[in-house]
Design a protein around this motif. Structure first.
Motif, PDB file in Angstrom:
ATOM      1  N   VAL A   3       0.855  -1.189   0.000  1.00 55.09           N
ATOM      2  CA  VAL A   3       0.000   0.000   0.000  1.00 55.09           C
ATOM      3  C   VAL A   3       0.891   1.238   0.000  1.00 55.09           C
ATOM      4  O   VAL A   3       1.769   1.378   0.850  1.00 55.09           O
ATOM      5  CB  VAL A   3      -0.942   0.004   1.226  1.00 55.09           C
ATOM      6  CG1 VAL A   3      -1.713   1.317   1.313  1.00 55.09           C
ATOM      7  CG2 VAL A   3      -1.897  -1.185   1.170  1.00 55.09           C
ATOM      8  N   LEU A   4       0.655   2.130  -0.958  1.00 56.07           N
ATOM      9  CA  LEU A   4       1.389   3.393  -1.036  1.00 56.07           C
ATOM     10  C   LEU A   4       0.627   4.526  -0.368  1.00 56.07           C
ATOM     11  O   LEU A   4       1.223   5.429   0.215  1.00 56.07           O
ATOM     12  CB  LEU A   4       1.650   3.777  -2.497  1.00 56.07           C
ATOM     13  CG  LEU A   4       2.470   2.807  -3.330  1.00 56.07           C
ATOM     14  CD1 LEU A   4       2.551   3.304  -4.770  1.00 56.07           C
ATOM     15  CD2 LEU A   4       3.857   2.625  -2.735  1.00 56.07           C
ATOM     16  N   ASP A   5      -0.700   4.511  -0.496  1.00 56.84           N
ATOM     17  CA  ASP A   5      -1.540   5.570   0.063  1.00 56.84           C
ATOM     18  C   ASP A   5      -2.931   4.999   0.259  1.00 56.84           C
ATOM     19  O   ASP A   5      -3.342   4.091  -0.460  1.00 56.84           O
ATOM     20  CB  ASP A   5      -1.582   6.769  -0.883  1.00 56.84           C
ATOM     21  CG  ASP A   5      -2.022   8.063  -0.198  1.00 56.84           C
ATOM     22  OD1 ASP A   5      -2.385   8.024   1.009  1.00 56.84           O
ATOM     23  OD2 ASP A   5      -2.016   9.109  -0.868  1.00 56.84           O
ATOM     24  N   ASP A   6      -3.638   5.556   1.239  1.00 61.28           N
ATOM     25  CA  ASP A   6      -4.950   5.013   1.595  1.00 61.28           C
ATOM     26  C   ASP A   6      -5.905   6.141   1.944  1.00 61.28           C
ATOM     27  O   ASP A   6      -5.737   6.806   2.959  1.00 61.28           O
ATOM     28  CB  ASP A   6      -4.782   4.067   2.786  1.00 61.28           C
ATOM     29  CG  ASP A   6      -6.075   3.412   3.254  1.00 61.28           C
ATOM     30  OD1 ASP A   6      -7.101   3.498   2.554  1.00 61.28           O
ATOM     31  OD2 ASP A   6      -6.048   2.791   4.334  1.00 61.28           O
ATOM     32  N   ALA A  93      -2.912  -7.220   0.905  1.00 59.10           N
ATOM     33  CA  ALA A  93      -2.043  -6.092   1.260  1.00 59.10           C
ATOM     34  C   ALA A  93      -2.831  -5.037   2.040  1.00 59.10           C
ATOM     35  O   ALA A  93      -2.326  -4.472   3.023  1.00 59.10           O
ATOM     36  CB  ALA A  93      -1.435  -5.477   0.000  1.00 59.10           C
ATOM     37  N   ILE A  94      -4.058  -4.770   1.631  1.00 62.08           N
ATOM     38  CA  ILE A  94      -4.892  -3.771   2.319  1.00 62.08           C
ATOM     39  C   ILE A  94      -5.248  -4.251   3.723  1.00 62.08           C
ATOM     40  O   ILE A  94      -5.160  -3.489   4.685  1.00 62.08           O
ATOM     41  CB  ILE A  94      -6.143  -3.455   1.483  1.00 62.08           C
ATOM     42  CG1 ILE A  94      -5.744  -2.730   0.198  1.00 62.08           C
ATOM     43  CG2 ILE A  94      -7.134  -2.609   2.282  1.00 62.08           C
ATOM     44  CD1 ILE A  94      -6.846  -2.677  -0.850  1.00 62.08           C
ATOM     45  N   ARG A  95      -5.626  -5.524   3.842  1.00 66.53           N
ATOM     46  CA  ARG A  95      -5.948  -6.070   5.181  1.00 66.53           C
ATOM     47  C   ARG A  95      -4.742  -5.950   6.107  1.00 66.53           C
ATOM     48  O   ARG A  95      -4.865  -5.513   7.240  1.00 66.53           O
ATOM     49  CB  ARG A  95      -6.371  -7.537   5.074  1.00 66.53           C
ATOM     50  CG  ARG A  95      -7.840  -7.744   4.795  1.00 66.53           C
ATOM     51  CD  ARG A  95      -8.253  -9.195   5.005  1.00 66.53           C
ATOM     52  NE  ARG A  95      -7.590 -10.099   4.082  1.00 66.53           N
ATOM     53  CZ  ARG A  95      -7.983 -10.369   2.852  1.00 66.53           C
ATOM     54  NH1 ARG A  95      -9.052  -9.772   2.358  1.00 66.53           N
ATOM     55  NH2 ARG A  95      -7.316 -11.216   2.091  1.00 66.53           N
ATOM     56  N   SER A  96      -3.586  -6.334   5.613  1.00 64.69           N
ATOM     57  CA  SER A  96      -2.370  -6.286   6.417  1.00 64.69           C
ATOM     58  C   SER A  96      -2.034  -4.840   6.798  1.00 64.69           C
ATOM     59  O   SER A  96      -1.711  -4.552   7.951  1.00 64.69           O
ATOM     60  CB  SER A  96      -1.223  -6.914   5.634  1.00 64.69           C
ATOM     61  OG  SER A  96      -0.028  -6.824   6.352  1.00 64.69           O
ATOM     62  N   TYR A  97      -2.094  -3.942   5.852  1.00 65.64           N
ATOM     63  CA  TYR A  97      -1.797  -2.523   6.091  1.00 65.64           C
ATOM     64  C   TYR A  97      -2.730  -1.929   7.140  1.00 65.64           C
ATOM     65  O   TYR A  97      -2.305  -1.260   8.070  1.00 65.64           O
ATOM     66  CB  TYR A  97      -1.903  -1.763   4.775  1.00 65.64           C
ATOM     67  CG  TYR A  97      -1.753  -0.269   4.912  1.00 65.64           C
ATOM     68  CD1 TYR A  97      -0.499   0.310   4.959  1.00 65.64           C
ATOM     69  CD2 TYR A  97      -2.879   0.563   4.996  1.00 65.64           C
ATOM     70  CE1 TYR A  97      -0.348   1.691   5.084  1.00 65.64           C
ATOM     71  CE2 TYR A  97      -2.739   1.932   5.121  1.00 65.64           C
ATOM     72  CZ  TYR A  97      -1.473   2.484   5.154  1.00 65.64           C
ATOM     73  OH  TYR A  97      -1.341   3.830   5.294  1.00 65.64           O
ATOM     74  N   ARG A  98      -4.006  -2.182   6.993  1.00 66.94           N
ATOM     75  CA  ARG A  98      -4.983  -1.592   7.912  1.00 66.94           C
ATOM     76  C   ARG A  98      -4.941  -2.230   9.299  1.00 66.94           C
ATOM     77  O   ARG A  98      -5.305  -1.580  10.270  1.00 66.94           O
ATOM     78  CB  ARG A  98      -6.388  -1.661   7.309  1.00 66.94           C
ATOM     79  CG  ARG A  98      -6.523  -0.676   6.155  1.00 66.94           C
ATOM     80  CD  ARG A  98      -7.894  -0.647   5.578  1.00 66.94           C
ATOM     81  NE  ARG A  98      -7.990   0.387   4.556  1.00 66.94           N
ATOM     82  CZ  ARG A  98      -8.971   0.456   3.670  1.00 66.94           C
ATOM     83  NH1 ARG A  98      -9.946  -0.455   3.672  1.00 66.94           N
ATOM     84  NH2 ARG A  98      -8.973   1.424   2.771  1.00 66.94           N
ATOM     85  N   SER A  99      -4.483  -3.455   9.390  1.00 71.47           N
ATOM     86  CA  SER A  99      -4.390  -4.097  10.703  1.00 71.47           C
ATOM     87  C   SER A  99      -3.239  -3.538  11.531  1.00 71.47           C
ATOM     88  O   SER A  99      -3.252  -3.633  12.754  1.00 71.47           O
ATOM     89  CB  SER A  99      -4.253  -5.615  10.570  1.00 71.47           C
ATOM     90  OG  SER A  99      -2.961  -5.963  10.104  1.00 71.47           O
ATOM     91  N   THR A 100      -2.263  -2.937  10.865  1.00 67.60           N
ATOM     92  CA  THR A 100      -1.116  -2.366  11.583  1.00 67.60           C
ATOM     93  C   THR A 100      -1.166  -0.846  11.651  1.00 67.60           C
ATOM     94  O   THR A 100      -0.362  -0.243  12.337  1.00 67.60           O
ATOM     95  CB  THR A 100       0.205  -2.789  10.914  1.00 67.60           C
ATOM     96  OG1 THR A 100       0.240  -2.311   9.577  1.00 67.60           O
ATOM     97  CG2 THR A 100       0.356  -4.304  10.945  1.00 67.60           C
ATOM     98  N   ALA A 101      -2.099  -0.235  10.922  1.00 68.30           N
ATOM     99  CA  ALA A 101      -2.164   1.237  10.876  1.00 68.30           C
ATOM    100  C   ALA A 101      -2.859   1.806  12.092  1.00 68.30           C
ATOM    101  O   ALA A 101      -3.589   1.221  12.790  1.00 68.30           O
ATOM    102  CB  ALA A 101      -2.895   1.680   9.620  1.00 68.30           C
TER     103      ALA A 101
END
Length: 101
Positions: A3-6, A93-101
């Motif tokens: 993920v580069l940006d969300d 990738a989105i699930r992983s990114y959001r779980s750590t954000a």
């Protein structure tokens, strides 16, 4: 895929192996859809020049064209990566990114 940006309620920008992807959340009627597409070189250049505002505009144009609606004539419809390995990797990738954000 990373993920580069969300823009949590609108789009997610991802990259993998030199390719850039935009995952757009859109709604029509009572149904929400995710629409993933690989950005073309000209779109990547516009994103680099204009930043997130360009992605906001592109996501709006995708949403307004309703590529997931039956009978749609959206110019984006043929670029859909739904039901592809890219879609699976983007979702992970989105699930992983959001779980750590």
């Amino acid at each position: 895929m990373i993920v580069l940006d969300d823009e949590h309620d609108g789009w997610v920008l991802l990259a993998e192996d030199g390719q850039v992807y935009l995952d757009v959340l859109y709604s029509h009627s009572a149904v929400d859809y995710l629409f993933l597409l690989r950005l073309r070189d000209d779109e990547v250049a516009l994103w680099r020049e204009r930043g997130p505002a360009y992605l906001d505009d592109l996501a709006y144009r995708i949403h307004a064209s309703a590529p997931g609606v039956v009978g749609s004539r959206s110019v984006y419809k043929s670029r859909s990566l739904v039901l592809t390995p890219e879609r699976e990797r983007a979702s992970e990738a989105i699930r992983s990114y959001r779980s750590t954000a």
